[in-house]
Design a protein around this motif. Sequence first.
Motif, PDB file in Angstrom:
ATOM      1  N   ASN B  53       0.793  -1.231   0.000  1.00 36.43           N
ATOM      2  CA  ASN B  53       0.000   0.000   0.000  1.00 36.43           C
ATOM      3  C   ASN B  53       0.822   1.276   0.000  1.00 36.43           C
ATOM      4  N   CYS B  54       2.141   1.152   0.022  1.00 33.51           N
ATOM      5  CA  CYS B  54       2.995   2.333  -0.050  1.00 33.51           C
ATOM      6  C   CYS B  54       3.087   2.784  -1.496  1.00 33.51           C
ATOM      7  N   PRO B  55       2.508   3.931  -1.849  1.00 29.52           N
ATOM      8  CA  PRO B  55       2.548   4.330  -3.257  1.00 29.52           C
ATOM      9  C   PRO B  55       3.967   4.630  -3.739  1.00 29.52           C
ATOM     10  N   GLU B  56       4.863   4.964  -2.815  1.00 30.30           N
ATOM     11  CA  GLU B  56       6.234   5.308  -3.199  1.00 30.30           C
ATOM     12  C   GLU B  56       7.127   4.079  -3.316  1.00 30.30           C
ATOM     13  N   ARG B  57       6.599   2.917  -2.937  1.00 31.08           N
ATOM     14  CA  ARG B  57       7.386   1.664  -2.957  1.00 31.08           C
ATOM     15  C   ARG B  57       8.630   1.802  -2.072  1.00 31.08           C
ATOM     16  N   ALA B  58       8.438   2.447  -0.943  1.00 34.41           N
ATOM     17  CA  ALA B  58       9.565   2.750  -0.060  1.00 34.41           C
ATOM     18  C   ALA B  58       9.848   1.648   0.947  1.00 34.41           C
ATOM     19  N   ILE B  59       8.968   0.668   1.044  1.00 38.58           N
ATOM     20  CA  ILE B  59       9.128  -0.380   2.051  1.00 38.58           C
ATOM     21  C   ILE B  59       9.720  -1.618   1.392  1.00 38.58           C
ATOM     22  N   LYS B  60      10.868  -2.056   1.956  1.00 34.09           N
ATOM     23  CA  LYS B  60      11.539  -3.240   1.411  1.00 34.09           C
ATOM     24  C   LYS B  60      11.468  -4.374   2.419  1.00 34.09           C
ATOM     25  N   ILE B  61      11.049  -5.511   1.920  1.00 34.72           N
ATOM     26  CA  ILE B  61      10.914  -6.691   2.781  1.00 34.72           C
ATOM     27  C   ILE B  61      11.913  -7.741   2.333  1.00 34.72           C
ATOM     28  N   GLU B  62      12.550  -8.347   3.319  1.00 34.21           N
ATOM     29  CA  GLU B  62      13.504  -9.436   3.036  1.00 34.21           C
ATOM     30  C   GLU B  62      13.040 -10.637   3.796  1.00 34.21           C
ATOM     31  N   THR B  63      12.737 -11.709   3.105  1.00 29.09           N
ATOM     32  CA  THR B  63      12.373 -12.923   3.823  1.00 29.09           C
ATOM     33  C   THR B  63      13.459 -13.958   3.612  1.00 29.09           C
ATOM     34  N   SER B  64      13.685 -14.746   4.664  1.00 32.90           N
ATOM     35  CA  SER B  64      14.605 -15.864   4.533  1.00 32.90           C
ATOM     36  C   SER B  64      13.860 -17.086   5.046  1.00 32.90           C
ATOM     37  N   ASP B  65      14.500 -18.228   5.008  1.00 30.61           N
ATOM     38  CA  ASP B  65      13.814 -19.429   5.477  1.00 30.61           C
ATOM     39  C   ASP B  65      13.419 -19.315   6.945  1.00 30.61           C
ATOM     40  N   GLN B  66      14.234 -18.542   7.686  1.00 36.65           N
ATOM     41  CA  GLN B  66      13.917 -18.400   9.113  1.00 36.65           C
ATOM     42  C   GLN B  66      12.782 -17.410   9.332  1.00 36.65           C
ATOM     43  N   GLY B  67      12.391 -16.660   8.272  1.00 39.26           N
ATOM     44  CA  GLY B  67      11.294 -15.686   8.417  1.00 39.26           C
ATOM     45  C   GLY B  67      11.744 -14.224   8.534  1.00 39.26           C
TER      46      GLY B  67
END
Lengths: 389, 67
Positions: B53-67
């Motif tokens: 929902n961030c229109p600026e695409r400013a939020i970065k998510i990194e997932t790994s196997d551990q979560g």
Amino acid sequence: MKQPIEELARNFDFHGKALDDAFGTYQRLRQECPVGHSDREGGFWFFSRYDHVFKIEHDTSTFSSAQGVLLPPFYNPRPMIPIETDPPMLAKYRRILIDMFSPKTVDAVTPFVTKVANDLLDKFADDTGADVAEKFARPLPMIVFCSLAGFPSEDYDRFQDWVERIIYGRTSDPEVAKRAVAEVYAYFEQLFELRQQEPPREDVMGRLLVAKVDGRPLTVEERLDIAFLALLGGLETTAWAIRSNLWYLAQHPDDRRRLAEDPSLIPMAVEEFLRCLSPVQTMVRTVTKDVEFEGASLSTGDKVVIVYGSANRDEDKFEAPDEIRIDREDNPHLAFGIGPHRCLGANLARREVTVALGEFLRRIPEFRFADGEPPVWHGIGPLPMVFGD
Amino acid sequence: MKVTVDREACQGHNRCYLLCPQVFDVDDEGYAFVRVEVVPQEFERKVQLAARNCPERAIKIETSDQG
């Protein structure tokens, strides 16, 4: 028979009656002519896809705001500040007011907004019906914003009149708008002089008297150019949003009842209403250099219209975009713009609308249009309702 | 799951703060920052919602196997 697309594009307009079927028009433009040129208002390019708006808004050097962001203009004598400024001054001007409209400040004024909503509802909630635009959608932002801005409450009628003559008058008679603009500037000049005689208050007017930019106080002109924008920006847009949301809910009892039963769903619904029924359908930029952009050959000085209302219904970005789904989860809409000009008042507007709907539904859970011509979705015209089932 | 806000891209729309105030906070001007970089499991879904929902695409998510 469908109007040929070339004709639709050449005549593309976004004021008054043209908004009645805005969304049908946008759909055709996105599919058949997403980048086009209209002959209206002296001629302009229009960009109707989400992706276009994203790029334009972030390229302030090619797409300038300094030569006006409205067609037709408000006929303001100098650029409105900060909306008609470019970087680097843009961020400096925004910094003067931005904390007054931050989420935490808005949280702090929420009890006041709630009180204003209920004081207004006290006057008509027990009646059989009312024009909810006149009695609720329009006065609520007026009272809230004027208090935060430091605009005297005894002058509400004058503000209402000026806003109408400028925002709506400009499309039919520029002279009407120009006269109103001159009156607004004279009014604020006097008000600033008055305020300068007293200790500065904690409101927008007070802030403008003490603020510094580049280490120096604001000039008399800068203060006026900000106050003018505050008046024009703070009132009518939010009134439109509250009105259009009630317009929708009057026709959709299932959604209305869901929200009445669980007010925690209202914020998400407000985002969907912002996406689909937004007060600001377009804004304008001026091209600063000859450039190829998304298939259009733009020349220096060309006007470019960004169509937020269409971007917000772009099939590439939103699933079933023309459906209003009050529980839509993926909703990065552009109703408040995007990039460095993101609407400064967005948090306040959201809160006003959320509180307005919550209190209205709490006290008047059942309502529908009064008999007669169904009202249009846009603007701040009358919205006569009957209450109860 | 790890989450960061690109402070340069953030324009203070505050969708993240409205959707997941447990993970996202805002400064006095309304720009967002994360309270915790590693997202507690119970907020993972809301953090993903905030990012979408961030229109600026400013939020970065990194997932790994551990979560």
